[in-house]
Design an enzyme around this catalytic site. Sequence first.
Site, PDB file in Angstrom:
ATOM      1  N   GLY A  29      39.307  45.245  47.255  1.00 27.28           N
ATOM      2  CA  GLY A  29      38.353  44.436  46.507  1.00 27.28           C
ATOM      3  C   GLY A  29      36.952  44.719  47.006  1.00 27.28           C
ATOM      4  CB  ALA A  31      33.745  47.454  43.847  1.00 25.84           C
ATOM      5  N   GLY A  35      32.770  41.891  48.836  1.00 24.93           N
ATOM      6  CA  GLY A  35      33.363  43.129  49.337  1.00 24.93           C
ATOM      7  C   GLY A  35      32.323  44.179  49.659  1.00 24.93           C
ATOM      8  CG  ASN A 116      40.485  34.590  43.025  1.00 26.59           C
ATOM      9  OD1 ASN A 116      39.987  35.529  42.405  1.00 26.59           O
ATOM     10  ND2 ASN A 116      39.761  33.676  43.614  1.00 26.59           N
ATOM     11  CB  THR A 140      41.205  36.351  47.843  1.00 20.75           C
ATOM     12  OG1 THR A 140      40.832  37.727  47.985  1.00 20.75           O
ATOM     13  CG2 THR A 140      41.179  35.975  46.389  1.00 20.75           C
ATOM     14  CG  ASP A 172      36.035  26.641  57.352  1.00 29.06           C
ATOM     15  OD1 ASP A 172      35.195  26.637  56.432  1.00 29.06           O
ATOM     16  OD2 ASP A 172      37.254  26.803  57.160  1.00 29.06           O
ATOM     17  NE  ARG A 175      29.678  27.783  55.239  1.00 34.51           N
ATOM     18  CZ  ARG A 175      30.353  27.891  54.113  1.00 34.51           C
ATOM     19  NH1 ARG A 175      31.520  27.259  53.982  1.00 34.51           N
ATOM     20  NH2 ARG A 175      29.887  28.620  53.117  1.00 34.51           N
ATOM     21  CG  HIS A 199      38.956  28.031  54.041  1.00 37.58           C
ATOM     22  ND1 HIS A 199      37.850  27.947  54.846  1.00 37.58           N
ATOM     23  CD2 HIS A 199      38.597  28.801  52.982  1.00 37.58           C
ATOM     24  CE1 HIS A 199      36.865  28.651  54.315  1.00 37.58           C
ATOM     25  NE2 HIS A 199      37.297  29.162  53.167  1.00 37.58           N
TER      26      HIS A 199
END
Length: 334
Positions: A29, A31, A35, A116, A140, A172, A175, A199
Site C-alpha cells: 500500500g 502508493a 504509504g 480496508n 490499516t 497513541d 501522542r 486503538h
Amino acid sequence: MLVTRNFAKCLVQSTINMTARSYQVSVMGGASEIGQIISFMLRTEPSVTSLVVHDMRENTPGIVLDLSHIPVNSRLMGFCGHSTIERALKDSDLVLFVGGVIKSPTLTNEAWFETNTAFIKNIAARVGKMAQMPFIGIVTEPINVLVPMAAEIMRCHGAFDPKKLFGITTIDWIRAQTLYATEHKMPPKTCFVPVIGGHSEKTIIPLLSHSRPTTNMKDPEIMQFTRKIQECDDIVSQAKQGLSSTMSIAYSVVMFAREIFRALDGQRVKVNAYVENNDFGTSYFSGLVNVDKDGMKSMQRFTKISQYECNLLEKATEQLRKDVARGKKILEVA
C-alpha cells in the site's frame, strides 16, 4: 606481532559484521497517502538496504521513480497489481500493511470498512502462503478488527506465528508523550505515559497514574487529557479540514520499524502494539510489548491503576471483545 595482526583482523571482521546488518522492508500500500511518507522515510533509513513498494494504484511506478531519485546506497523495487504481491513479499524481514483508504467526510463508514477489509484479506492470504512468516506490522484501520482478521486468514493458509503479528499503536504512545509534555511544559523526551487497551476512541487508555515525571493532575484534568488522547484523530482531521494525521502516524510506524530492526539485531526492545494476548480479558490487547529476534515475548503489566482507569479498562475490554468477534465474523477465505 602475529597475535596483533590476527586480533586486528578479527576486530575489522567483527566491525564489518556489525555494520553489515541490513533488512528488506515491504510497504504494502506504499502508493497511498501515508504509504508514500513511510516509504520516503524508510528510503533513507540506514538499516534498510532493500525497500519494496507495492500497491494496486496506477501511479505506483511514478511513486517508485520519485523515490529512486533520492541518492542512497540501497536497493529499491516497485510492484503494481495483484499478480506481483508474492514477489513484493519475497525475502522481506518486515512487511508493513499501510494500504486501504483513510476516513474522510466524503466516504461512508461502510465503504471505508469494506475497502480496508478487502486490502487486508488480500495481502494476509499471500503472507499465509509464505514458507516463513516475516515480522508483520499493520497500520490499516480499524486495527482492533483487522489484526484479528489477518491472524485468522494466515492461520487458514498455514504459515502463521502470532509472535510476529503487530497492530502498530505507537502513535497513541507518542501522542500521550508529547501532549503530556506540552501540558506540563516539559521536554517530550523526558516524559513517559503508557497507553494500553486498543486503538479506537473507546479503547485507548492513557495510564496517567504511571506517567513520568509524576504531576498532581486533578480528576477533571485527567478526564480532559484522556478524552484529548482518545479523540486525537478527529481533532487533527478537523484542523486539517478533513485530512488525516498522516505525518505523525508515518513517523510512529518508522519508530516501530527501527525497534524491530534492533530486535532482529539480537537486542531486547519494547514496542507499543496491539497483539494476540489473553491476559486482559480479551484475546487481543495493546500495550508495551517486549520483542526479540523471534518476535513478541511478554506485555508489560501495570498494577495499582486508578479507579477511573479501571472503569475505562472494563469498558475497553468489552468493546475489544466485540471488535475481535467482528474481525473473525467477516472472515471469508476464498
